[in-house]
Design a protein around this motif. Structure first.
Motif: not given
Length: 252
Positions: A227-252
Motif C-alpha cells: 500500500x505504501x508503494x501504491x501511494x508513492x506511485x500515485x504521488x510520483x505520477x501526479x506530482x513527479x517533482x514532489x515524489x519525496x513527500x511520502x512518509x510513514x505515519x509517526x505511529x508506524x
C-alpha cells in the motif's frame, strides 16, 4: 418554502444590521493562524481521486446530516429553547426550521484537522475502508486559504465546540458549531455557501493547486508495504517533482 423562509429572515433586518451580524459571526468563528498545521485524512481511493481530479471534494451538508444527526442541526438544548420561545407562533417556527433546511441544502463542506502531528484516533475514524490503509495530507492554513480563495462563496474557519441554547437566524451557528463530543477532531472546515442556488448538487469540487497545497503525505501506520508503494506511485505520477513527500505515519 425554504427560499421564502430565507427571504423572510433577511427582511427582518436592515442591510446595516445584516452586515453587523455577519461581522459578529466571523468574530466567533475564526480561521486558525496562517502557519497552523492542518491534516486531511483520506482513504486511499479518495486520495487517488484528489490527485486525478486536482480538486477538493465538498459534500452537501444535507447529505452529511442524513448520516450524522448533529451535522448542520440544532442541539437538544437549542431545540428545546426554540420550542419554548416560539410555542405560540407556529408560522415563525416553521420559517425557522425551513431556513435551516435551506442552509443545509445550499452548503457544502470538507474538513481538516488542526494539530502539529497526525493522531491515532483520526486514522481510526477516517480511514476505515479498507482498514489499515489511507493517507494523511499535511498542509497549513495559509496554503489552504490561498487555494480556496478563488471561490467567491468559500469560507474557512475553526469549528467551535459548544452546547448552548443560542441559535439565531445566522448560518455560521449551523455550519461551524458542534457539540463538545466532537472536540477531539479539532476541525477546521472549508465551506461553500450559496443560498441563491435553486438546484443544489450533492457535492462540489473546488480546483486546487496540489503542489502548493500538499506539504507531506503520510501513510497509514498499519499499512502494508504494498500500500505504501501504491501511494508513492500515485504521488510520483501526479506530482513527479514532489515524489519525496511520502512518509510513514509517526505511529508506524
Amino acid at each position: 418554502m425554504s427560499k421564502a423562509a430565507h427571504e423572510t429572515a433577511l427582511k427582518q433586518s436592515s442591510e446595516e444590521e445584516l452586515n453587523r451580524m455577519s461581522a459578529g459571526e466571523r468574530r466567533f468563528f475564526r480561521p486558525p493562524y496562517r502557519k497552523a498545521t492542518l491534516w486531511r485524512y483520506l482513504e486511499t481511493y479518495k486520495f487517488e481521486n484528489l490527485l486525478n481530479s486536482g480538486t477538493l471534494y465538498l459534500r452537501q451538508v444535507a447529505k452529511l446530516a442524513e448520516e450524522e444527526q448533529n451535522e448542520g442541526r440544532m442541539n437538544q438544548i437549542q431545540e428545546k429553547a426554540l420550542l419554548e420561545y416560539l410555542s405560540n407562533d407556529q408560522t415563525e417556527l416553521n420559517n425557522f426550521r425551513a431556513f435551516h433546511e435551506h442552509v443545509r441544502q445550499n452548503s457544502w463542506v470538507t474538513c481538516f484537522s488542526l494539530g502539529e502531528f497526525d493522531e491515532a484516533h483520526m486514522w481510526e475514524r477516517f480511514c476505515k475502508h479498507p482498514p489499515n490503509e489511507g493517507v494523511a495530507i499535511r498542509t497549513n492554513y495559509e496554503r489552504l486559504a490561498s487555494n480556496i480563495d478563488r471561490c467567491s462563496n468559500s469560507r474557512c474557519a475553526m469549528v467551535r465546540y459548544l452546547e448552548s441554547g443560542y441559535m439565531p437566524y445566522k448560518t455560521d451557528y449551523l455550519l461551524f458549531q458542534k457539540i463538545p463530543t466532537f472536540s477531539v477532531e479539532r476541525e477546521v472546515r472549508v465551506c461553500v455557501l450559496n443560498l441563491e442556488e435553486e438546484h443544489p448538487n450533492d457535492y462540489l469540487q473546488l480546483p486546487v493547486n496540489l503542489a502548493s497545497l500538499i506539504q507531506r503525505v503520510y501513510v497509514h501506520p498499519n499499512a502494508s508495504e504494498e500500500n505504501r508503494q501504491k501511494v508513492y506511485a500515485l504521488v510520483l505520477k501526479r506530482l513527479p517533482k514532489n515524489k519525496h513527500l511520502v512518509r510513514w505515519s509517526r505511529y508506524h
